[in-house]
Design a protein around this motif. Sequence first.
Motif, PDB file in Angstrom:
ATOM      1  N   SER A  67       0.832  -1.199   0.000  1.00  0.00           N
ATOM      2  CA  SER A  67       0.000   0.000   0.000  1.00  0.00           C
ATOM      3  C   SER A  67       0.872   1.257   0.000  1.00  0.00           C
ATOM      4  N   ARG A  85       2.475   1.571  -3.411  1.00  0.00           N
ATOM      5  CA  ARG A  85       1.477   2.016  -4.385  1.00  0.00           C
ATOM      6  C   ARG A  85       1.286   3.536  -4.302  1.00  0.00           C
ATOM      7  N   TRP A 124       2.165   6.270  -7.114  1.00  0.00           N
ATOM      8  CA  TRP A 124       1.114   7.188  -7.527  1.00  0.00           C
ATOM      9  C   TRP A 124       1.616   8.632  -7.474  1.00  0.00           C
ATOM     10  N   TYR A 178      -3.740  -3.133  -6.068  1.00  0.00           N
ATOM     11  CA  TYR A 178      -4.683  -2.086  -6.459  1.00  0.00           C
ATOM     12  C   TYR A 178      -5.877  -2.674  -7.212  1.00  0.00           C
TER      13      TYR A 178
END
Length: 91
Positions: free
Chosen positions: A28, A31, A35, A76
Amino acid sequence: MKNRRDVENSTARRRGRPPAFDRETVLSAARETFWAHGYEGASIADLTAAMGITPQSLYAAFNSKDDLYRAAMEQYRGLGSDTFSALGEPI
């Protein structure tokens, strides 16, 4: 006063395997880093700082930045399927 054997034993214990981390939590964090910075912009230093692990742990768990990216994207995609499942919608 510590004798030599006590010092050696305490040193040996510190060299052991570090505590395990939660894979979903570090994915997480990775990710979110991808991003924010993109694949090229997210350095190993950025990723490990966000994930709270060492570069050695990253490579031991994911083999490469590319494999980490793939695992983060799989997580995701899984988040979307969980949402649709909760809503009773087909994917």
